[in-house]
Enzyme design. Structure first.
Site, mmCIF file in Angstrom:
data_model
loop_
_atom_site.group_PDB
_atom_site.id
_atom_site.type_symbol
_atom_site.label_atom_id
_atom_site.label_comp_id
_atom_site.label_asym_id
_atom_site.label_seq_id
_atom_site.Cartn_x
_atom_site.Cartn_y
_atom_site.Cartn_z
ATOM 1 N N GLU A 246 0.988 -1.041 -0.117
ATOM 2 C CA GLU A 246 0.115 -0.028 0.066
ATOM 3 C C GLU A 246 0.742 1.205 -0.044
ATOM 4 O O GLU A 246 1.458 1.603 1.201
ATOM 5 C CB GLU A 246 -0.761 -0.017 1.238
ATOM 6 C CG GLU A 246 -1.850 -1.112 1.596
ATOM 7 C CD GLU A 246 -3.151 -0.942 0.497
ATOM 8 O OE1 GLU A 246 -3.325 0.043 -0.396
ATOM 9 O OE2 GLU A 246 -3.929 -1.882 0.244
ATOM 10 N N CYS A 280 -2.627 9.422 2.278
ATOM 11 C CA CYS A 280 -2.366 8.741 1.051
ATOM 12 C C CYS A 280 -3.410 8.853 -0.185
ATOM 13 O O CYS A 280 -3.083 8.952 -1.399
ATOM 14 C CB CYS A 280 -2.058 7.357 1.289
ATOM 15 S SG CYS A 280 -3.637 6.273 2.149
#
Ligand code: NDP
Length: 496
Positions: A246, A280
């Site tokens: 990720e 993010c």
């Protein structure tokens, strides 16, 4: 010689301890023993034993215990939000949204695990009609989770909750910028679930994470920058340890000609500036269609002027200020204009919101992850150009679309793992939706059914219910059988 003190918020190693400090005040938040290779190996060995107990509890036993942990986190959520605020500088109200989303995922994954991973019969098919075919998913044993600091609860818990629900034990290495939050989660688990250490936190700098990668765990779930992700993959390759990546993003927001401009501006602003841009899946680039571009910029800048520093929060990692400054300076040097804020907005220890227009597409501010409260806004002539430019970076994490009539169409054309239509990061709050990226944003998925399967391996079992009518996997096969099979191939599969 004068020694320059580390900026507030920078973690410090003191002997065998990691000292975490507040980025807002520099006050000490906590001290944690640094785990070297031996300590990490010991934690993983203990986790291997705990994993046997945890797996043996079955789905119902784990669900009850994960429920107790969830209830404890929820009951003490105010304390957790305070700690997040103290250690990372994130506004406590934003921390509350993070905690709310986390307990939803914890609840959903614990309830859902049996349905997704438990044994199920699958059709045996035409050539094996005598078989009973069973598919089930077994845990990997011990999962190593390496987390970032920007969402120090939600992000690692996207792996931890799902890995635990799937029957694994977890060794968790929180970021050196948020060890106290990581330890809080592990401590609450130990209180809520007495018994073997199913969730342990190990602390330290990158070396501790690297030791976890080499420790022989069943999988590493990494969340962090693309650069570190590559190092993690290289280390895991040595032991053929599978990885889930990720990584970073450069998420886009597209404003269609028929969009609700007030809602789009609000989303761009929150997506770009909340948590000081350290998200993010935060918005970093906006493409607005020509007919609404001027109006959109006007609404956006007017709303930006109403933001308070408390709403935006602080820059957790002082070194990030250099990246933010470099991106803004490069954009301005290359013909970009700041329509809100400017280079002077980056003044340690904080960065204030900045909105840039007319920035060339190949500038760092458009291509690289800034991870600060900045937005670039560009005018595009039509939807094709918007999609083309949106897909023009190596990243592909999340995306946002504001459109009344073409939301689904645009969403499907975007190279990203997730898309929010007429909302902002809404996909992260839907537990059933998988979360993850493409390209430099990584691979693999947390959340949703895929998130549960990510921490399991498929076990396929074919059980003979009766002797086959035509024995094909045997030396007893006759020429007549072979002829029959040849006929079957042509008849069954030969037609177009
Ligand atoms: P980093 O890549 O700097 O660090 C991530 C984690 O990896 C930290 O725990 C870090 O430890 C550890 N680490 C560092 N070096 C190594 C190594 N050689 N081997 C193993 N582990 C190592 O990222 P940040 O913490 O700065 O987080 C920000 C980044 O995370 C941004 O790029 C952001 O986009 C991304 N992110 C992605 C998300 C997603 O879901 N896709 C969600 C949230 C963030 P230490 O801190 O001690 O150095």
């Amino acid at each position: 010689m004068t020694v320059t003190p580390a900026p507030a918020g920078t973690p410090v190693l003191d002997g065998g301890e990691l000292i975490s400090t507040s980025p807002a005040t520099g006050a000490e938040v906590g001290r944690f023993p640094v785990a070297g290779e031996a300590e990490v190996a010991a934690a993983v060995a203990a986790a291997r034993d705990s994993a046997i107990w945890w797996r043996g509890l079955g789905y119902a036993g784990r669900r009850a215990r994960l429920g107790a942990w969830r209830a404890m986190i929820a009951t003490r959520s105010a304390e957790l939000c305070e700690l997040i605020n103290h250690e990372t500088g994130k506004p406590a109200a934003d921390a509350q949204i993070e905690v709310l989303t986390t307990v939803e995922h914890l609840s959903w994954s614990a309830r859902r695990a049996k349905k997704v991973l438990g044994p199920r019969r699958v059709p045996a098919g035409m050539i094996m009609p005598n078989q009973a075919a069973t598919l089930e998913y077994e845990p990997l044993g011990v999962v190593g989770v390496i987390g970032p600091w920007n969402y120090p609860v939600l992000t690692p818990m996207g792996s931890i909750a799902y890995a635990l629900a799937a029957g694994n034990a977890v060794v968790f290495k929180p970021s050196e910028y948020s060890p106290a939050v990581g330890q809080w989660l592990a401590d609450r688990f130990a209180e809520a679930v007495p018994g073997p250490a199913v969730l342990q936190a190990v602390h330290g700098m990158g070396e501790t994470g690297a030791a976890l990668c080499r420790s022989g765990v069943g999988k590493i779930s990494f969340t962090g920058s693309t650069r570190t992700g590559k190092q993690v993959m290289a280390a895991c390759a040595e032991t053929l340890t599978p990885v889930l990546m990720e990584c970073g993003g450069k998420d886009v927001l597209i404003v269609d000609a028929d969009a609700d401009l007030t809602a789009a501006a609000d989303a761009a602003l929150w997506g770009g500036m909340a948590n000081a841009g350290q998200t993010c899946v935060g918005v970093e680039r906006v493409y607005a269609l020509a007919p609404v571009y001027d109006k959109f910029v006007e609404v956006l800048t007017a709303r930006a002027a109403q933001l308070t520093p408390e709403q935006v929060g602080v820059t957790t990692m002082p070194s990030q200020l250099d990246v933010i400054r470099r991106h803004i300076a490069d954009a301005l040097d290359r013909g970009g204009r700041a329509v809100f804020g400017g280079l002077e907005s980056v003044r340690a220890p904080h960065a204030d919101p900045v909105i840039l227009v007319d920035v060339p597409e190949d500038a760092a501010a458009v291509q690289e992850e800034t991870f600060g409260p900045t937005l670039t806004v560009a005018k595009v002539r039509d939807l094709d150009e918007a999609v083309h430019l949106a897909n023009g970076t190596p990243y592909g994490l999340g995306a946002t679309v504001f459109s009344k009539s073409r939301g689904m169409e645009i969403a499907r054309r975007l190279r990203s793992g997730m898309v929010a239509i007429n909302g902002i990061v809404s996909f992260a709050g839907v537990a059933a939706l998988p979360f993850g990226g493409v390209g430099d944003s990584g691979f693999g998925r947390i959340h949703g059914d895929d998130g549960l399967r990510e921490f399991s391996r498929a076990k396929s079992i074919a059980r003979a219910r009766f002797a086959p009518l035509v024995p094909i996997l045997s030396f007893d096969r006759t020429a007549k059988t072979d002829a029959l099979l040849g006929k079957l191939i042509r008849l069954r599969y030969g037609r177009k």
